[in-house]
Design a protein around this motif. Structure first.
Motif, PDB file in Angstrom:
ATOM      1  N   GLU A   9       0.819  -1.216   0.000  1.00 12.31           N
ATOM      2  CA  GLU A   9       0.000   0.000   0.000  1.00 12.31           C
ATOM      3  C   GLU A   9       0.851   1.264   0.000  1.00 12.31           C
ATOM      4  O   GLU A   9       0.498   2.257  -0.609  1.00 12.31           O
ATOM      5  CB  GLU A   9      -0.975  -0.004   1.171  1.00 12.31           C
ATOM      6  N   VAL A  12       1.961   1.621  -3.595  1.00 14.46           N
ATOM      7  CA  VAL A  12       0.832   2.093  -4.406  1.00 14.46           C
ATOM      8  C   VAL A  12       0.617   3.586  -4.182  1.00 14.46           C
ATOM      9  O   VAL A  12       0.462   4.351  -5.127  1.00 14.46           O
ATOM     10  CB  VAL A  12      -0.453   1.301  -4.087  1.00 14.46           C
ATOM     11  N   GLY A  13       0.625   4.017  -2.944  1.00 19.64           N
ATOM     12  CA  GLY A  13       0.430   5.425  -2.622  1.00 19.64           C
ATOM     13  C   GLY A  13       1.530   6.300  -3.184  1.00 19.64           C
ATOM     14  O   GLY A  13       1.269   7.374  -3.733  1.00 19.64           O
ATOM     15  N   SER A  16       1.198   6.404  -7.121  1.00 13.34           N
ATOM     16  CA  SER A  16       0.036   7.182  -7.570  1.00 13.34           C
ATOM     17  C   SER A  16       0.184   8.670  -7.248  1.00 13.34           C
ATOM     18  O   SER A  16      -0.313   9.510  -7.986  1.00 13.34           O
ATOM     19  CB  SER A  16      -1.263   6.627  -6.983  1.00 13.34           C
ATOM     20  N   CYS A  23      -4.668   4.863  -7.826  1.00  9.61           N
ATOM     21  CA  CYS A  23      -4.337   3.697  -7.002  1.00  9.61           C
ATOM     22  C   CYS A  23      -5.011   2.427  -7.504  1.00  9.61           C
ATOM     23  O   CYS A  23      -4.377   1.367  -7.575  1.00  9.61           O
ATOM     24  CB  CYS A  23      -4.745   3.942  -5.551  1.00  9.61           C
ATOM     25  N   ARG A  27      -3.071  -0.931  -8.837  1.00  8.17           N
ATOM     26  CA  ARG A  27      -3.291  -2.239  -8.216  1.00  8.17           C
ATOM     27  C   ARG A  27      -3.707  -3.271  -9.258  1.00  8.17           C
ATOM     28  O   ARG A  27      -3.256  -4.418  -9.223  1.00  8.17           O
ATOM     29  CB  ARG A  27      -4.359  -2.155  -7.127  1.00  8.17           C
TER      30      ARG A  27
END
Length: 74
Positions: A9, A12-13, A16, A23, A27
């Motif tokens: 996560e 991903v953060g 993005s 996000c 994913r």
């Protein structure tokens, strides 16, 4: 497993927030089982990475250095 999920996560953060991909789409690309290479993630060509919003453009090292110099001189 929680550690892996939290690390994922964060990645991903970070991606993005530093690109034009959201996000959820990132994913989707990460988990696309039909495109996984040795279970490490999706491989995108340069042009597809541009289309997805991960990078702005595909170019040479010369292009990249010219862009950096331009940013430094502004």
């Amino acid at each position: 497993l929680d550690y892996f999920r939290n690390m994922q996560e964060r990645i991903v953060g970070f991606v993005s927030s530093h690109s034009d991909i959201n996000c959820d789409r990132f994913r989707e690309l990460m988990l696309a089982s039909g495109e996984l290479v040795m279970d490490l993630g999706t491989v995108l060509s340069g042009e597809r990475a541009v289309q997805e919003g991960l990078i702005d453009e595909v170019g040479s090292l010369r292009d990249a250095l010219s862009g950096l110099y331009a940013m430094c001189n502004n």
